[in-house]
Design a protein around this motif. Structure first.
Motif, mmCIF file in Angstrom:
data_model
loop_
_atom_site.group_PDB
_atom_site.id
_atom_site.type_symbol
_atom_site.label_atom_id
_atom_site.label_comp_id
_atom_site.label_asym_id
_atom_site.label_seq_id
_atom_site.Cartn_x
_atom_site.Cartn_y
_atom_site.Cartn_z
ATOM 1 N N VAL A 25 35.392 45.104 46.612
ATOM 2 C CA VAL A 25 34.635 43.552 45.729
ATOM 3 C C VAL A 25 34.299 44.331 44.380
ATOM 4 N N PHE A 26 34.860 45.945 43.583
ATOM 5 C CA PHE A 26 35.300 45.595 42.470
ATOM 6 C C PHE A 26 36.427 45.857 41.532
ATOM 7 N N GLU A 27 36.958 45.550 42.717
ATOM 8 C CA GLU A 27 38.704 45.485 42.284
ATOM 9 C C GLU A 27 38.726 43.980 41.594
ATOM 10 N N THR A 28 38.131 43.032 41.825
ATOM 11 C CA THR A 28 37.782 42.043 41.108
ATOM 12 C C THR A 28 37.577 41.283 39.716
ATOM 13 N N ALA A 29 37.479 42.617 39.873
ATOM 14 C CA ALA A 29 36.256 42.073 38.316
ATOM 15 C C ALA A 29 37.731 42.615 37.196
ATOM 16 N N GLY A 30 39.133 43.275 37.341
ATOM 17 C CA GLY A 30 40.077 43.054 36.968
ATOM 18 C C GLY A 30 40.026 43.524 36.307
ATOM 19 N N ALA A 31 41.277 44.072 34.724
ATOM 20 C CA ALA A 31 41.607 44.844 34.090
ATOM 21 C C ALA A 31 40.410 44.548 33.164
ATOM 22 N N PRO A 119 33.570 37.978 40.384
ATOM 23 C CA PRO A 119 34.648 38.736 39.631
ATOM 24 C C PRO A 119 34.363 38.883 37.581
ATOM 25 N N ARG A 120 33.386 37.764 37.397
ATOM 26 C CA ARG A 120 33.033 37.269 35.860
ATOM 27 C C ARG A 120 31.609 38.445 35.838
ATOM 28 N N ALA A 121 31.005 38.710 36.289
ATOM 29 C CA ALA A 121 29.023 39.248 36.858
ATOM 30 C C ALA A 121 29.620 40.341 37.220
ATOM 31 N N ALA A 124 31.102 41.950 33.123
ATOM 32 C CA ALA A 124 30.676 42.092 32.696
ATOM 33 C C ALA A 124 29.021 43.026 32.979
ATOM 34 N N ARG A 125 29.321 43.603 34.061
ATOM 35 C CA ARG A 125 28.386 44.510 34.511
ATOM 36 C C ARG A 125 29.025 46.090 34.088
ATOM 37 N N LEU A 126 30.417 46.352 34.448
ATOM 38 C CA LEU A 126 31.052 47.933 34.090
ATOM 39 C C LEU A 126 30.705 47.631 32.216
ATOM 40 N N ARG A 127 31.197 45.966 31.782
ATOM 41 C CA ARG A 127 31.072 46.534 30.089
ATOM 42 C C ARG A 127 29.702 46.718 29.951
ATOM 43 N N GLN A 128 29.313 46.619 30.410
ATOM 44 C CA GLN A 128 27.679 46.998 29.434
ATOM 45 C C GLN A 128 27.322 48.322 30.119
#
Length: 276
Positions: A25-31, A119-121, A124-128
């Protein structure tokens, strides 16, 4: 909730997913996020002591619970309050109280699986969540005399410190040249960029030293010092105390007071310069 700064020239950011089903699931967040799993809860403390300060831990609080609510998440947050923790779970109306409890304990972000699994959401959560405990502590401790531009620079410096970067990386993170960053720091009544970044590394190390489950060596490693001795020397130089005394007094609170004093000196120097 503070707005996250852009991921300009960001180094890879480790994401540890504690449940195997969360890894894809979280791998889709990408680089720049690098997702790993397969660390048992029984080995998590030892793993975190060797992990860089930019690490984010993702958990499903409901996975494997027995008896008391979320005992593993509670113990994680108590032992390593400096580590950003993201709770990922299916959200239903009856879970509102659980979410409030997790946030009260110090969870950095909550992800609603399903509705927020794009992926976008997720990115964003990981950046926050990135370095959230340090940035939250820094914002709370900063003198009210630090203006908006100073705070933006310092929050970016906190992220760069967690990634092991120096002043050039701070300039890249803010999307400016080294010369422009020097001008911006002077305009914001901050010390020179190199001093700012050095201070943020000290503040990061002190935030890590406040973790009950972390050693001085672990704090030095995670905050980018080459050796434990290097961290001890920096603490003595910047704060005038040894690491044992510092931990007893509250490492981050002591360092933040000294940093505010350094900011006051920089502000007074800048005002004198403008009078000339």
């Amino acid at each position: 909730m503070a707005t996250s700064l852009p991921d300009v020239s960001a180094k890879p950011r480790p994401v540890l997913a504690m449940e195997p089903e969360l890894v894809p699931v979280f791998e889709t967040a990408g680089a720049p996020f690098s997702v790993t799993g397969h660390v048992p809860w029984t080995e998590l403390d030892a793993w975190l002591r060797r992990a860089p300060a930019s690490t984010v831990v993702v958990v499903n609080p409901y996975a494997g619970i027995r008896g008391d609510r979320f005992p593993r998440v509670r113990d994680l947050l108590r032992g390593f309050p400096s580590v950003p923790v993201v709770a990922a779970m299916e959200l239903r109306p009856e879970m509102v109280g659980d979410v409030a409890l997790l946030l009260e304990w110090g969870v950095s972000e909550v992800v609603a699986l399903g509705t927020e699994s794009t992926p976008r959401a997720l990115a964003a959560r990981l950046r926050q969540a990135h370095v959230r405990p340090l940035k939250r502590a820094l914002e709370a401790a900063l003198s009210p005399y630090a203006g908006a531009e100073a705070r933006q620079i310092l929050l970016a410096a906190a992220e760069v410190a967690a990634e092991g970067g120096l002043a050039p990386e701070l300039a890249a993170r803010l999307g400016v040249t080294a010369r422009t960053l020097t001008v911006r720091c002077a305009r914001a009544d901050l010390p020179a960029p190199r001093q700012v970044q050095t201070w943020l590394r000290v503040l990061l190390a002190c935030k890590l030293l406040d973790d009950p489950a972390r050693t001085v060596y672990g704090a030095a490693y995670a905050s980018g010092y080459q050796t434990e001795r290097s961290l001890r020397r920096a603490i003595t130089t910047f704060l005038g105390v040894d690491s044992t005394t510092l931990r007893k007094a509250g490492a981050f609170g002591t360092a933040a007071a000294a940093f505010n004093a350094a900011l006051r000196d920089a502000r007074e120097t800048a005002r004198e310069r403008r009078r000339v």
